[in-house]
Motif scaffolding. Structure first.
Motif, short mmCIF file in Angstrom:
data_model
loop_
_atom_site.label_atom_id
_atom_site.label_comp_id
_atom_site.label_asym_id
_atom_site.label_seq_id
_atom_site.Cartn_x
_atom_site.Cartn_y
_atom_site.Cartn_z
N ARG A 8 13.34 63.03 6.40
CA ARG A 8 14.13 61.69 5.99
C ARG A 8 15.60 61.72 6.38
O ARG A 8 16.00 60.67 6.63
CB ARG A 8 13.69 60.95 4.54
CG ARG A 8 12.38 60.96 4.59
CD ARG A 8 11.81 59.97 5.60
NE ARG A 8 10.52 59.88 5.79
CZ ARG A 8 9.63 58.89 5.15
NH1 ARG A 8 9.96 58.17 3.85
NH2 ARG A 8 8.32 58.82 5.03
N GLU A 12 17.85 58.52 8.00
CA GLU A 12 19.11 57.90 7.39
C GLU A 12 20.08 58.22 8.34
O GLU A 12 21.08 57.22 8.52
CB GLU A 12 19.36 58.54 6.12
CG GLU A 12 18.20 58.09 5.29
CD GLU A 12 18.35 58.89 3.77
OE1 GLU A 12 19.42 59.54 3.42
OE2 GLU A 12 17.44 58.83 3.02
N ARG A 16 22.37 55.47 10.19
CA ARG A 16 24.06 55.20 9.97
C ARG A 16 24.67 54.85 11.39
O ARG A 16 25.58 54.22 11.63
CB ARG A 16 24.55 56.36 9.23
CG ARG A 16 24.68 56.18 7.83
CD ARG A 16 25.50 57.25 7.20
NE ARG A 16 25.18 58.34 7.45
CZ ARG A 16 24.15 59.21 6.93
NH1 ARG A 16 23.40 58.78 5.90
NH2 ARG A 16 24.04 60.59 7.34
N ASP A 85 6.83 53.16 1.65
CA ASP A 85 8.26 53.50 2.12
C ASP A 85 9.07 52.39 2.61
O ASP A 85 10.02 52.83 2.95
CB ASP A 85 7.99 54.58 3.30
CG ASP A 85 7.31 55.65 3.34
OD1 ASP A 85 7.74 56.71 2.27
OD2 ASP A 85 6.26 55.97 3.90
N PRO A 87 10.43 50.17 0.65
CA PRO A 87 11.71 50.23 -0.40
C PRO A 87 12.83 51.07 0.11
O PRO A 87 13.85 50.92 0.24
CB PRO A 87 11.20 50.34 -1.94
CG PRO A 87 9.70 50.03 -1.70
CD PRO A 87 9.26 50.32 -0.26
N TRP A 88 12.32 52.25 0.29
CA TRP A 88 13.10 53.30 0.89
C TRP A 88 13.97 53.01 2.32
O TRP A 88 15.04 53.10 2.24
CB TRP A 88 12.40 54.72 1.23
CG TRP A 88 13.41 55.59 1.93
CD1 TRP A 88 14.53 56.24 1.38
CD2 TRP A 88 13.24 55.90 3.40
NE1 TRP A 88 15.25 57.21 2.51
CE2 TRP A 88 14.35 56.78 3.55
CE3 TRP A 88 12.44 55.51 4.32
CZ2 TRP A 88 14.56 57.45 4.88
CZ3 TRP A 88 12.45 55.84 5.75
CH2 TRP A 88 13.79 56.96 6.04
N LYS A 90 14.30 49.82 3.17
CA LYS A 90 15.55 48.79 2.80
C LYS A 90 16.64 49.40 2.23
O LYS A 90 17.91 48.95 2.31
CB LYS A 90 14.78 47.71 2.09
CG LYS A 90 13.70 46.91 2.64
CD LYS A 90 12.84 46.06 1.73
CE LYS A 90 13.68 44.93 1.26
NZ LYS A 90 12.81 44.06 0.65
N SER A 91 16.66 50.53 1.46
CA SER A 91 17.76 51.13 0.68
C SER A 91 18.56 51.89 1.48
O SER A 91 19.87 51.85 1.17
CB SER A 91 17.14 52.13 -0.45
OG SER A 91 16.72 53.18 0.21
N ILE A 92 18.20 52.20 2.91
CA ILE A 92 19.02 53.12 3.56
C ILE A 92 20.01 52.38 4.77
O ILE A 92 20.95 52.92 5.46
CB ILE A 92 18.70 54.14 4.64
CG1 ILE A 92 17.57 53.59 5.31
CG2 ILE A 92 17.71 55.05 3.61
CD1 ILE A 92 16.93 54.73 6.39
N THR A 93 19.74 50.87 4.57
CA THR A 93 20.66 50.01 5.65
C THR A 93 20.74 48.73 5.03
O THR A 93 20.09 48.30 4.22
CB THR A 93 19.80 50.15 7.12
OG1 THR A 93 20.52 49.22 8.03
CG2 THR A 93 18.45 49.30 6.76
N LYS A 94 21.66 47.94 5.60
CA LYS A 94 22.01 46.61 5.42
C LYS A 94 21.33 45.67 6.45
O LYS A 94 21.36 44.56 6.63
CB LYS A 94 23.54 46.40 5.24
CG LYS A 94 24.04 47.07 3.75
CD LYS A 94 25.42 46.58 3.83
CE LYS A 94 25.90 46.97 2.26
NZ LYS A 94 26.60 48.04 2.25
#
Length: 105
Positions: A8, A12, A16, A85, A87-88, A90-94
């Motif tokens: 993962r 990520e 980025r 997965d 929620p994960w 969604k949590s790593i990006t806007k």
């Protein structure tokens, strides 16, 4: 188009880089946990270098090109990706995200 890597942290890092480049949305492929047997691809083999995100594996010889590009890149796709997965992701990006390949849910 994003294929989630089993490692993962690599996904990520890639996300980025996409955000920094100004990408507005992710299309996350969820219907290809195992890429198909592409015989023409297997006959042609795969000789090109992968992306810089996969550079370490390339340098260490961990990419099997003997069966074509499809098999060479399939190890970079997480076959265990599931609804848990989301929620994960969604949590790593806007960025906005679209799950590509859902037949029903």
């Amino acid at each position: 188009q994003l294929y989630v890597n089993p490692e993962r942290s690599r996904t990520e890092e890639y996300v980025r880089k996409l955000e920094e480049a100004g990408v507005k949305a992710l299309f996350v492929t969820v219907d290809a946990p195992q890429l198909g047997r592409r015989e023409k691809d297997m006959r042609n083999k795969y000789t090109q270098q992968g992306s810089d995100v996969q550079g370490g594996d390339e340098d260490e010889g961990e990419v099997d090109r003997s069966q074509g590009a499809t098999r060479a890149i399939s190890s970079y796709i997480d076959p265990g990706l599931c609804w848990d997965d989301v929620p994960w992701l969604k949590s790593i990006t806007k960025m906005k995200g679209l799950l590509k390949g859902i037949q029903g849910g």
